[in-house]
Design a protein around this motif. Structure first.
Motif, PDB file in Angstrom:
ATOM      1  N   ALA A  45      58.158  35.522  28.582  1.00 35.82           N
ATOM      2  CA  ALA A  45      58.370  36.416  29.516  1.00 35.82           C
ATOM      3  C   ALA A  45      57.360  37.374  29.899  1.00 35.82           C
ATOM      4  O   ALA A  45      57.728  38.568  30.729  1.00 35.82           O
ATOM      5  N   ALA A  46      56.411  38.076  28.640  1.00 40.28           N
ATOM      6  CA  ALA A  46      55.464  39.001  28.748  1.00 40.28           C
ATOM      7  C   ALA A  46      54.629  38.418  30.385  1.00 40.28           C
ATOM      8  O   ALA A  46      54.330  39.084  30.829  1.00 40.28           O
ATOM      9  N   ALA A  47      54.022  37.456  30.449  1.00 37.92           N
ATOM     10  CA  ALA A  47      53.635  36.937  31.793  1.00 37.92           C
ATOM     11  C   ALA A  47      54.559  36.797  32.526  1.00 37.92           C
ATOM     12  O   ALA A  47      54.014  37.372  33.925  1.00 37.92           O
ATOM     13  N   PHE A  48      56.132  36.305  32.972  1.00 40.62           N
ATOM     14  CA  PHE A  48      56.316  36.745  33.778  1.00 40.62           C
ATOM     15  C   PHE A  48      56.773  37.972  34.759  1.00 40.62           C
ATOM     16  O   PHE A  48      57.249  38.259  35.045  1.00 40.62           O
ATOM     17  N   GLY A  49      57.089  38.766  33.024  1.00 41.21           N
ATOM     18  CA  GLY A  49      57.173  40.206  33.453  1.00 41.21           C
ATOM     19  C   GLY A  49      56.117  40.724  34.909  1.00 41.21           C
ATOM     20  O   GLY A  49      56.348  41.819  35.178  1.00 41.21           O
ATOM     21  N   ARG A  50      55.230  40.203  34.023  1.00 41.40           N
ATOM     22  CA  ARG A  50      53.131  40.484  35.019  1.00 41.40           C
ATOM     23  C   ARG A  50      53.789  40.768  36.488  1.00 41.40           C
ATOM     24  O   ARG A  50      53.071  41.162  36.931  1.00 41.40           O
ATOM     25  N   ILE A  51      54.321  39.639  36.656  1.00 47.30           N
ATOM     26  CA  ILE A  51      54.021  39.114  37.806  1.00 47.30           C
ATOM     27  C   ILE A  51      54.422  40.321  39.223  1.00 47.30           C
ATOM     28  O   ILE A  51      53.910  40.648  39.745  1.00 47.30           O
ATOM     29  N   GLY A  52      55.405  41.367  38.787  1.00 44.89           N
ATOM     30  CA  GLY A  52      56.862  42.195  39.682  1.00 44.89           C
ATOM     31  C   GLY A  52      57.510  41.593  40.834  1.00 44.89           C
ATOM     32  O   GLY A  52      56.505  40.862  41.345  1.00 44.89           O
ATOM     33  N   VAL A  53      57.249  42.654  41.681  1.00 42.91           N
ATOM     34  CA  VAL A  53      58.364  42.378  42.734  1.00 42.91           C
ATOM     35  C   VAL A  53      57.274  42.326  43.847  1.00 42.91           C
ATOM     36  O   VAL A  53      57.137  41.251  44.878  1.00 42.91           O
ATOM     37  N   ALA A  54      56.068  42.928  43.920  1.00 42.97           N
ATOM     38  CA  ALA A  54      55.082  42.153  44.670  1.00 42.97           C
ATOM     39  C   ALA A  54      54.674  40.665  44.842  1.00 42.97           C
ATOM     40  O   ALA A  54      54.197  40.199  45.830  1.00 42.97           O
ATOM     41  N   GLY A  55      54.646  40.394  43.577  1.00 45.36           N
ATOM     42  CA  GLY A  55      54.241  38.902  43.403  1.00 45.36           C
ATOM     43  C   GLY A  55      55.198  37.985  43.706  1.00 45.36           C
ATOM     44  O   GLY A  55      54.971  37.042  44.195  1.00 45.36           O
ATOM     45  N   ALA A 255      47.720  31.340  43.696  1.00 47.68           N
ATOM     46  CA  ALA A 255      46.617  31.920  43.205  1.00 47.68           C
ATOM     47  C   ALA A 255      47.316  33.170  43.242  1.00 47.68           C
ATOM     48  O   ALA A 255      46.620  34.319  42.546  1.00 47.68           O
ATOM     49  N   VAL A 256      48.234  33.659  44.313  1.00 52.41           N
ATOM     50  CA  VAL A 256      49.371  35.361  44.090  1.00 52.41           C
ATOM     51  C   VAL A 256      50.059  35.160  42.867  1.00 52.41           C
ATOM     52  O   VAL A 256      49.333  36.630  42.080  1.00 52.41           O
ATOM     53  N   VAL A 257      50.542  34.088  42.059  1.00 51.44           N
ATOM     54  CA  VAL A 257      50.848  34.586  40.909  1.00 51.44           C
ATOM     55  C   VAL A 257      49.815  34.825  40.020  1.00 51.44           C
ATOM     56  O   VAL A 257      50.121  35.329  38.549  1.00 51.44           O
ATOM     57  N   LEU A 258      48.382  34.732  39.465  1.00 49.93           N
ATOM     58  CA  LEU A 258      47.680  34.411  38.501  1.00 49.93           C
ATOM     59  C   LEU A 258      46.778  35.407  39.027  1.00 49.93           C
ATOM     60  O   LEU A 258      46.704  36.290  37.652  1.00 49.93           O
ATOM     61  N   ALA A 259      46.858  36.050  39.930  1.00 50.41           N
ATOM     62  CA  ALA A 259      46.064  37.151  40.021  1.00 50.41           C
ATOM     63  C   ALA A 259      47.262  38.627  39.765  1.00 50.41           C
ATOM     64  O   ALA A 259      47.154  39.556  39.150  1.00 50.41           O
ATOM     65  N   CYS A 260      48.232  37.987  39.766  1.00 50.32           N
ATOM     66  CA  CYS A 260      49.200  39.345  39.741  1.00 50.32           C
ATOM     67  C   CYS A 260      49.506  39.322  38.158  1.00 50.32           C
ATOM     68  O   CYS A 260      49.373  40.596  37.105  1.00 50.32           O
ATOM     69  N   ILE A 261      49.145  38.072  37.361  1.00 50.40           N
ATOM     70  CA  ILE A 261      49.721  37.831  35.670  1.00 50.40           C
ATOM     71  C   ILE A 261      48.330  38.650  35.261  1.00 50.40           C
ATOM     72  O   ILE A 261      47.669  38.854  34.786  1.00 50.40           O
ATOM     73  N   ALA A 310      49.758  27.629  27.733  1.00 52.65           N
ATOM     74  CA  ALA A 310      51.295  27.219  28.089  1.00 52.65           C
ATOM     75  C   ALA A 310      52.136  28.114  28.586  1.00 52.65           C
ATOM     76  O   ALA A 310      52.793  28.613  29.503  1.00 52.65           O
ATOM     77  N   GLY A 311      52.274  29.519  28.466  1.00 52.29           N
ATOM     78  CA  GLY A 311      53.301  30.347  28.336  1.00 52.29           C
ATOM     79  C   GLY A 311      52.793  30.870  29.992  1.00 52.29           C
ATOM     80  O   GLY A 311      53.938  30.907  30.953  1.00 52.29           O
ATOM     81  N   THR A 312      51.336  31.240  29.960  1.00 49.71           N
ATOM     82  CA  THR A 312      51.633  31.258  31.397  1.00 49.71           C
ATOM     83  C   THR A 312      51.676  30.712  31.906  1.00 49.71           C
ATOM     84  O   THR A 312      52.186  30.835  33.429  1.00 49.71           O
ATOM     85  N   ALA A 313      51.366  29.341  32.271  1.00 52.96           N
ATOM     86  CA  ALA A 313      51.932  27.984  33.553  1.00 52.96           C
ATOM     87  C   ALA A 313      53.378  27.617  33.177  1.00 52.96           C
ATOM     88  O   ALA A 313      53.408  27.299  34.636  1.00 52.96           O
TER      89      ALA A 313
END
Length: 351
Positions: A45-55, A255-261, A310-313
């Motif tokens: 949830a924490a990693a998913f939340g860091r992606i944001g609308v722009a991501g 690349a976009v998702v990992l950069a946002c996280i 694994a959580g980030t993946a």
């Protein structure tokens, strides 16, 4: 009695085929539940939340571009053979994608519907089917090459697990190469014509003499011959290259998702490995609708080789499912609208 036995076996076979996507869905759900249960849901949830609308917007834009490239690739196959404009292939490519990722069907269900919808633009059913078969060949063939690139890059990564995965991938691709070659030969050597003749002969055996026999339909083999004609090599090469470019562009989603996280230690080559192998794993489980659970498991496995937890993946996989919904739902509505408009213009059956 013989006809009854054949009819019963035919019905039983169709029932099994209809249930395969359901079985795949159950297996995928089980795998997804297991992944969630054995990993830290809070970290996901924490990693998913860091992606944001722009991501999410960036991932959706990349996916839309990928589908557009695939639509143009399909249009190049049909160019000069059908009255359908390229815009029809673009629209129906989104519909194909929406069906494959949102409905409980195997990952080729969208192709069947796409071929049928293409006839709404005046394309013969045989040519529509042939174009989809050729398009699938290019799509799967270029995925095999992309996966081979990923496996080759993975051999440069240190570690026994990376070497084992790379070797397994290369062995699997060798087998897949034989299947793709057979699929190509099926289209080019006239085997389809033999199958059509056998099916037609079987149908004639069970048609009573008093019943009206259907008129012979247009031959798919003839349409395939037209698609693969020597004078169309340029069109086919362009289609193949567009599919290859689409697979490469798909890596931009990661690349976009990992950069946002906030993951910045992963190189471009490592991103290509993650995309190539995770897509190959998902494609291998094509009977599981939308790769449910399989996509998540594949990303956990491959991302772990590069120090991504694994959580980030799993968050990465969930983020990649956002375009499935954002682009897929409108595509399904377009499909239903096309069906409704077709029904409204269909001539009434005389009474």
């Amino acid at each position: 009695m013989t006809g009854d036995r054949v009819s019963w076996k035919s019905r039983a076979g169709r029932a099994v085929l209809r249930r395969l996507p359901l079985f795949g869905t159950l297996i995928g759900l089980g795998l997804a539940v297991w992944l969630v249960a054995t990993n830290d849901l809070g970290a996901v949830a924490a990693a998913f939340g860091r992606i944001g609308v722009a991501g999410f917007a960036g991932v959706t834009l990349v996916r839309a571009l990928v589908i557009v490239l695939c639509g143009i690739a399909w249009a190049r196959i049909l160019d000069g053979l059908s009255p359908a404009p390229a815009a029809a292939c673009l629209i129906l490519r989104f519909v194909r994608e929406g069906i494959n990722v949102l409905l409980p069907v195997a990952s080729v269900g969208g192709e069947v519907v796409g071929a049928r919808l293409l006839t709404f633009w005046g394309v013969a059913g045989s040519l529509a089917a042939a174009s989809v078969l050729a398009d699938l060949l290019f799509q799967v063939g270029t995925l095999g090459l992309f996966a081979g690139l990923g496996a080759g890059l993975l051999t440069r990564v240190e570690g026994a697990q990376a070497a084992e995965l790379a070797n397994w991938t290369l062995r699997t691709l060798a087998v897949a190469g034989l299947v793709i070659t057979a699929f190509f030969a099926l289209q080019r050597t006239g085997v389809v014509r033999v199958i059509e003749d056998r099916v037609a002969a079987l149908g004639r055996r069970f048609v009573r003499e008093t019943e009206a026999r259907p008129e012979p339909s247009q031959r798919i083999q003839g349409a395939l011959d037209a698609v693969w004609a020597a004078g169309r090599r340029g069109h086919l090469a362009q289609s193949c290259l567009l599919h290859a470019l689409a697979w490469l562009l798909g890596a931009a989603e990661i690349a976009v998702v990992l950069a946002c996280i906030g993951i910045d230690h992963v190189s471009v080559s490592e991103i290509l490995v993650i995309e190539a192998l995770s897509q190959a794993i998902k494609a291998a489980a094509f009977l599981v609708p939308s790769g449910l659970g399989v996509q998540e498991g594949g990303l956990v496995l491959v991302c772990g080789l590069f120090g991504i937890d694994a959580g980030t993946a799993i968050a990465l996989s969930l983020a990649r499912r956002v375009p499935d919904v954002v682009l897929g739902l409108p595509a399904l509505l377009v499909w239903q609208n096309l069906e409704a408009r077709r029904a409204n213009v269909r001539p009434a059956t005389p009474t």
